[in-house]
Motif scaffolding. Structure first.
Motif, PDB file in Angstrom:
ATOM      1  N   ALA A 146      15.208  13.357  -1.808  1.00  0.00           N
ATOM      2  CA  ALA A 146      13.847  13.506  -1.619  1.00  0.00           C
ATOM      3  C   ALA A 146      12.814  12.823  -2.295  1.00  0.00           C
ATOM      4  N   SER A 147      13.130  12.339  -3.547  1.00  0.00           N
ATOM      5  CA  SER A 147      12.285  11.476  -4.329  1.00  0.00           C
ATOM      6  C   SER A 147      12.291  10.015  -3.580  1.00  0.00           C
ATOM      7  N   ALA A 148      13.375   9.534  -2.996  1.00  0.00           N
ATOM      8  CA  ALA A 148      13.136   8.236  -2.307  1.00  0.00           C
ATOM      9  C   ALA A 148      12.517   8.301  -1.168  1.00  0.00           C
ATOM     10  N   HIS A 149      12.612   9.301  -0.440  1.00  0.00           N
ATOM     11  CA  HIS A 149      11.628   9.351   0.927  1.00  0.00           C
ATOM     12  C   HIS A 149      10.352   9.779   0.582  1.00  0.00           C
ATOM     13  N   ALA A 150       9.908  10.393  -0.371  1.00  0.00           N
ATOM     14  CA  ALA A 150       8.546  10.667  -1.032  1.00  0.00           C
ATOM     15  C   ALA A 150       7.811   9.297  -1.522  1.00  0.00           C
ATOM     16  N   GLN A 151       8.815   8.776  -2.098  1.00  0.00           N
ATOM     17  CA  GLN A 151       8.200   7.192  -2.474  1.00  0.00           C
ATOM     18  C   GLN A 151       7.690   6.398  -1.266  1.00  0.00           C
ATOM     19  N   ALA A 152       8.738   6.502  -0.104  1.00  0.00           N
ATOM     20  CA  ALA A 152       8.236   5.607   0.959  1.00  0.00           C
ATOM     21  C   ALA A 152       7.024   6.206   1.554  1.00  0.00           C
ATOM     22  N   LEU A 153       6.791   7.452   1.790  1.00  0.00           N
ATOM     23  CA  LEU A 153       5.591   8.053   2.325  1.00  0.00           C
ATOM     24  C   LEU A 153       4.412   7.864   1.530  1.00  0.00           C
ATOM     25  N   ARG A 154       4.760   7.669   0.115  1.00  0.00           N
ATOM     26  CA  ARG A 154       3.495   7.594  -0.600  1.00  0.00           C
ATOM     27  C   ARG A 154       3.026   6.029  -0.743  1.00  0.00           C
ATOM     28  N   ALA A 155       4.104   5.193  -0.325  1.00  0.00           N
ATOM     29  CA  ALA A 155       3.799   3.694  -0.552  1.00  0.00           C
ATOM     30  C   ALA A 155       2.862   3.428   0.873  1.00  0.00           C
ATOM     31  N   ALA A 156       3.281   4.195   2.213  1.00  0.00           N
ATOM     32  CA  ALA A 156       2.376   4.327   3.438  1.00  0.00           C
ATOM     33  C   ALA A 156       1.065   4.970   3.402  1.00  0.00           C
ATOM     34  N   GLY A 157       0.846   5.722   2.008  1.00  0.00           N
ATOM     35  CA  GLY A 157      -0.467   6.218   2.169  1.00  0.00           C
ATOM     36  C   GLY A 157      -0.619   7.721   2.630  1.00  0.00           C
ATOM     37  N   LEU A 158       0.783   8.141   2.842  1.00  0.00           N
ATOM     38  CA  LEU A 158       0.792   9.589   3.702  1.00  0.00           C
ATOM     39  C   LEU A 158       0.851  10.827   2.321  1.00  0.00           C
ATOM     40  N   ILE A 159       1.173  10.547   1.424  1.00  0.00           N
ATOM     41  CA  ILE A 159       1.109  11.641   0.600  1.00  0.00           C
ATOM     42  C   ILE A 159       0.605  11.060  -0.758  1.00  0.00           C
ATOM     43  N   THR A 160       0.483  12.112  -1.705  1.00  0.00           N
ATOM     44  CA  THR A 160       0.217  11.675  -3.136  1.00  0.00           C
ATOM     45  C   THR A 160       1.029  12.501  -3.918  1.00  0.00           C
ATOM     46  N   THR A 161       1.046  11.905  -5.214  1.00  0.00           N
ATOM     47  CA  THR A 161       2.270  12.243  -6.221  1.00  0.00           C
ATOM     48  C   THR A 161       1.413  12.484  -7.483  1.00  0.00           C
ATOM     49  N   THR A 162       1.456  13.454  -8.119  1.00  0.00           N
ATOM     50  CA  THR A 162       0.799  13.746  -9.535  1.00  0.00           C
ATOM     51  C   THR A 162       1.924  14.502 -10.275  1.00  0.00           C
ATOM     52  N   ARG A 163       1.714  14.027 -11.548  1.00  0.00           N
ATOM     53  CA  ARG A 163       2.465  14.734 -12.616  1.00  0.00           C
ATOM     54  C   ARG A 163       1.902  15.421 -13.655  1.00  0.00           C
ATOM     55  N   THR A 164       2.409  16.956 -13.734  1.00  0.00           N
ATOM     56  CA  THR A 164       1.865  17.632 -14.544  1.00  0.00           C
ATOM     57  C   THR A 164       3.027  18.097 -15.651  1.00  0.00           C
TER      58      THR A 164
END
Length: 326
Positions: free
Chosen positions: A286-304
């Protein structure tokens, strides 16, 4: 050969149209309707629409007496009404000069075109009714599919830019084209001795896929405006699959099944663990696919604290929502 000349500034002003535009797509469909080639693939579609077009759409043919349309029809706009409003807002002297240009070869000029040349409001109403009739017959029934296909094409370019850069995305839009020394060379332009040169000169470039026209690229080059390049995309809409699920299948075909499911799962912000459980995959996957989508500008990731939350960007939401933001 079409040669598009970039300045350094122009590379920062290249954009892919995020949504389809009804007026140029309608004009592309009408051009394809009158094209004699590809009868085997487009014959049934052409025959059906030719029989269905009402007489009220006829004036559109009067504007292209020699197969060349006046440039005041070269507009974008998010709806047909918005597009026509942009056409109607054209400078009167520009409308007159373009009508004179397309009729320069002689031939009888219809009375309503004479009136349009004079700026008569009733002539503009005739053109509006003709466009509306053609749109309702040709484009309205398939507009949701045009939106789906455009969304898939837009996603493909977004991923290519993110992973391989703008130059690769440009050449992927036109198989066989190449970018060298600031000039993008397109194949497929015929009938112009020596080819055609378009100089952006700092105006930028908008790439607009069209799903009806199967000929060479269509260029909107108006002084003081970004150049718009409408290019044939995919297999062409008359050959696109029918039935439900087109949007889901198109998105899956571009992103891959797991990434498409991940993007759909973000109807609300979720942690990596939450996404992994939702998709039935490991946290690492899940983390690897999220990273690819984030690189394409489709999702954002924030850390709390220790939690990492993922959410769709407006671009990611645009690809999921069939209508886009209102």
């Amino acid at each position: 050969m079409l040669r598009i000349h970039f300045t350094v500034d122009d590379f920062a002003l290249v954009r892919f149209a995020p949504r389809p535009s009804p007026v140029p797509e309608l004009h592309a469909a009408l051009m394809m309707l009158g094209a004699p080639h590809e009868e085997l693939l487009f014959g049934r579609w052409r025959g059906r629409l030719s029989r269905a077009l009402p007489a009220s759409a006829g004036p559109l043919a009067d504007l292209v007496p020699g197969g060349v349309a006046p440039r005041f029809l070269d507009v974008l706009g998010g709806t047909r009404e918005e597009g026509f409003a942009l056409i109607r807002a054209s400078r009167p002297e520009f409308v007159r000069s373009e009508l004179e240009r397309v009729y320069a070869g002689g031939g009888r000029v219809p009375s309503w075109v004479h009136a349009l040349h004079s700026g008569d409001a009733r002539a503009w109403n005739t053109l509006d009714r003709a466009q509306a009739a053609a749109y309702e017959t040709v484009l309205a029934p398939v507009w949701p599919l045009v939106q789906d296909l455009h969304r898939a094409e837009f996603t493909r370019h977004a991923l290519t830019v993110a992973e391989q850069g703008l130059g690769v995305a440009l050449t992927h839009a036109a198989p066989g084209s190449r970018l060298r020394d600031g000039v993008w060379e397109w194949p497929g332009v015929t009938g112009v001795p020596g080819g055609r040169d378009v100089r952006l000169d700092g105006r930028g470039l908008v790439l607009l896929p069209t799903f009806h026209w199967r000929g060479g690229p269509l260029v909107q080059d108006l002084p003081g405006h970004p150049v718009v390049l409408a290019y044939p995309a995919g297999r062409g809409l008359p050959l696109a699959p029918d039935g439900d699920g087109t949007r889901e299948e198109a998105l899956t075909g571009v992103l891959g099944r797991t990434r498409a499911e991940l993007l759909r799962a973000l109807d609300e912000a979720r942690t990596t663990t939450g996404l992994a459980r939702r998709l039935g995959v490991s946290n690492a996957t899940a983390s690897a696919h999220a990273q690819a989508l984030r690189a394409a500008g489709l999702i954002t990731t924030t850390r709390t604290g220790r939690s990492v939350h993922h959410a769709r960007t407006p671009l990611g939401a645009l690809l999921i929502d069939p209508l886009g933001p209102s």
